[in-house]
Motif scaffolding. Sequence first.
Motif, PDB file in Angstrom:
ATOM      1  N   ARG A 178      -2.110  -5.333  -6.399  1.00  0.00           N
ATOM      2  CA  ARG A 178      -2.782  -6.288  -5.507  1.00  0.00           C
ATOM      3  C   ARG A 178      -3.328  -7.477  -6.296  1.00  0.00           C
ATOM      4  NH1 ARG A 178      -4.335  -1.468  -3.090  1.00  0.00           N
ATOM      5  NH2 ARG A 178      -6.337  -1.410  -4.199  1.00  0.00           N
ATOM      6  N   ARG A 208      -2.895 -10.754   3.036  1.00  0.00           N
ATOM      7  CA  ARG A 208      -4.227 -11.158   2.579  1.00  0.00           C
ATOM      8  C   ARG A 208      -4.247 -11.417   1.071  1.00  0.00           C
ATOM      9  NH1 ARG A 208      -5.860  -6.992   6.236  1.00  0.00           N
ATOM     10  NH2 ARG A 208      -6.033  -5.550   4.480  1.00  0.00           N
ATOM     11  N   ALA A 209      -3.469 -10.649   0.320  1.00  0.00           N
ATOM     12  CA  ALA A 209      -3.482 -10.763  -1.141  1.00  0.00           C
ATOM     13  C   ALA A 209      -2.786 -12.022  -1.629  1.00  0.00           C
ATOM     14  CB  ALA A 209      -2.835  -9.534  -1.771  1.00  0.00           C
ATOM     15  N   ASP A 230      -0.255  -6.162   6.295  1.00  0.00           N
ATOM     16  CA  ASP A 230      -1.463  -6.977   6.405  1.00  0.00           C
ATOM     17  C   ASP A 230      -2.143  -7.211   5.060  1.00  0.00           C
ATOM     18  OD1 ASP A 230      -0.968  -7.017   9.098  1.00  0.00           O
ATOM     19  OD2 ASP A 230      -2.629  -5.696   9.652  1.00  0.00           O
ATOM     20  N   SER A 231      -2.265  -6.157   4.249  1.00  0.00           N
ATOM     21  CA  SER A 231      -2.980  -6.324   2.982  1.00  0.00           C
ATOM     22  C   SER A 231      -2.191  -7.205   2.019  1.00  0.00           C
ATOM     23  CB  SER A 231      -3.280  -4.968   2.342  1.00  0.00           C
ATOM     24  OG  SER A 231      -2.087  -4.297   1.981  1.00  0.00           O
ATOM     25  N   SER A 259       1.404  -3.523  10.626  1.00  0.00           N
ATOM     26  CA  SER A 259       0.093  -3.534   9.984  1.00  0.00           C
ATOM     27  C   SER A 259       0.188  -3.156   8.512  1.00  0.00           C
ATOM     28  CB  SER A 259      -0.853  -2.564  10.698  1.00  0.00           C
ATOM     29  OG  SER A 259      -0.313  -1.245  10.696  1.00  0.00           O
ATOM     30  N   ASP A 282       0.834  -1.193   0.000  1.00  0.00           N
ATOM     31  CA  ASP A 282       0.000   0.000   0.000  1.00  0.00           C
ATOM     32  C   ASP A 282       0.875   1.251   0.000  1.00  0.00           C
ATOM     33  OD1 ASP A 282      -2.403  -1.397   0.022  1.00  0.00           O
ATOM     34  OD2 ASP A 282      -2.288  -1.695   2.186  1.00  0.00           O
TER      35      ASP A 282
END
Length: 279
Positions: A214, A244-245, A240-241, A237, A123
């Motif tokens: 992503r 998840r990806a 985190d994305s 954090s 991100d």
Amino acid sequence: MDEKVTTEDGVRLWASRSGAGRPVVFCHGGPGLWDTLDDVAALLTGLATVHRWDQRGCGRSQRSGPYSMARTVADLEAVRRHFGLEDMVLLGHSWGAQLGLRYALDHPRRVRGLVYVSGTGIDPDAPWNADYSRNLRAALGGDVARWEELKGRERTPAEDREFSVLQWSADFADRSRARQHAERMATPWREVNFACNAAINAEDKREWGTAALRDRCGELRVPVLIVDGEHDIRPRSSVDSLERALPHARRVLLPGAGHLPWTEDPEGFLTAVGAFLSS
């Protein structure tokens, strides 16, 4: 043994290999720094043949641009070809974790696995940069005034080293040994390539964190081990994305460790990485 890799545009890169076992290629942090992963290589001696290199314009490599993510990925491909590796595990630290991820996305058939150490996710930096800046200043404590003074003006080569040691010291959880660890990283001193750092960081801000990135991560079939130090001043954090990806990701958090987790928890780091390599 030191080796020279020549890229297709004629730039010479420093490289070395050591150990025996599954081929692992390191991607050091930065951008603009050099390989300081001696201790990681020593930890993996019995498990892997470790291939290290200094990125273009950095450390022992030729100080020559251009500097970009795509160019650095192409240089990593030149390193792979130089060592005659059909495929490899990549171990990237900090910005080098981003480099390893980008290479895996571009060349998935060449990557058996990715060890993503202390990266900052996919991100944009806005959600975590403010926390990082606050944590950095808190960790520096009484040294923050000197760090800010050096940061805000043109520096001599000796002051570049002093500035870097102060900033790197914030990356260790054990404050009583932080300066000692940072001094060791800076010895021998190989000079930061600030032009490389600025160029690639500016590119990252423009291109990292897109929906397309992503989506590409969601299609990656390469196994990924994410390793974090619990006390990294870059908020975990932010990763985190990415976790998840990625469809084949495992994550390990090492308590008591900072941004260089192998320094403060070598046993935990070796256990996590060793299990990943053997699997």
